[in-house]
Design a protein around this motif. Structure first.
Motif, short mmCIF file in Angstrom:
data_model
loop_
_atom_site.label_atom_id
_atom_site.label_comp_id
_atom_site.label_asym_id
_atom_site.label_seq_id
_atom_site.Cartn_x
_atom_site.Cartn_y
_atom_site.Cartn_z
N GLY A 74 0.82 -1.21 0.00
CA GLY A 74 0.00 0.00 0.00
C GLY A 74 0.85 1.26 0.00
O GLY A 74 0.59 2.20 -0.74
N PHE A 75 1.89 1.26 0.85
CA PHE A 75 2.79 2.42 0.89
C PHE A 75 3.50 2.60 -0.44
O PHE A 75 3.64 3.72 -0.93
N GLN A 76 3.96 1.49 -1.03
CA GLN A 76 4.66 1.58 -2.31
C GLN A 76 3.74 2.11 -3.40
O GLN A 76 4.17 2.93 -4.23
N THR A 77 2.50 1.68 -3.40
CA THR A 77 1.53 2.15 -4.39
C THR A 77 1.30 3.65 -4.25
O THR A 77 1.29 4.39 -5.23
N ARG A 78 1.12 4.10 -3.00
CA ARG A 78 0.91 5.54 -2.77
C ARG A 78 2.15 6.35 -3.14
O ARG A 78 2.04 7.44 -3.72
N MET A 79 3.33 5.83 -2.82
CA MET A 79 4.56 6.54 -3.18
C MET A 79 4.72 6.64 -4.69
O MET A 79 5.16 7.67 -5.21
N MET A 80 4.37 5.59 -5.40
CA MET A 80 4.46 5.61 -6.86
C MET A 80 3.50 6.66 -7.42
O MET A 80 3.85 7.41 -8.34
N ALA A 81 2.30 6.73 -6.87
CA ALA A 81 1.32 7.71 -7.34
C ALA A 81 1.83 9.13 -7.09
O ALA A 81 1.72 10.01 -7.94
N VAL A 82 2.40 9.36 -5.92
CA VAL A 82 2.92 10.69 -5.59
C VAL A 82 4.10 11.03 -6.49
O VAL A 82 4.21 12.16 -6.98
N SER A 83 4.98 10.07 -6.73
CA SER A 83 6.13 10.36 -7.57
C SER A 83 5.70 10.67 -9.00
O SER A 83 6.27 11.55 -9.64
N MET A 84 4.69 9.97 -9.50
CA MET A 84 4.17 10.26 -10.83
C MET A 84 3.57 11.67 -10.87
O MET A 84 3.76 12.41 -11.84
N LEU A 85 2.85 12.02 -9.82
CA LEU A 85 2.25 13.35 -9.75
C LEU A 85 3.34 14.42 -9.72
O LEU A 85 3.24 15.43 -10.42
N LEU A 86 4.38 14.21 -8.94
CA LEU A 86 5.47 15.17 -8.86
C LEU A 86 6.19 15.30 -10.21
O LEU A 86 6.54 16.40 -10.63
N LEU A 87 6.40 14.18 -10.88
CA LEU A 87 7.02 14.25 -12.20
C LEU A 87 6.17 15.08 -13.16
O LEU A 87 6.69 15.90 -13.92
#
Length: 77
Positions: A52-65
């Protein structure tokens, strides 16, 4: 009336001890199995939380990119 022997044979005492040891071993084995089940469940919960944490971090990193790429492209306009 038959008389009981004054001393109990060593084999009878050893048999009682062995039965006590078998019972203790069975209880210990059940305890170890229970702990193994609890540990396995805790590992599964930890893995689910990590996913769950990894999924949320991936979403945030995509948003930041996306945000930074939009910001960088607007600088040159």
């Amino acid at each position: 009336m038959a008389r009981m022997p004054a001393q109990v044979s060593a084999a009878a005492v050893a048999g009682d001890r062995n039965m006590a040891n078998v019972k203790a071993l069975r209880m210990r084995l059940a305890s170890v199995k229970s702990i193994q089940r609890i540990t396995k469940t805790m590992k599964m919960v930890a893995a689910a939380k990590l996913k769950g944490f990894q999924t949320r971090m991936m979403a945030v990193s995509m948003l930041l990119l996306f945000v930074f790429s939009c910001e960088a492209s607007s600088v040159f306009l």
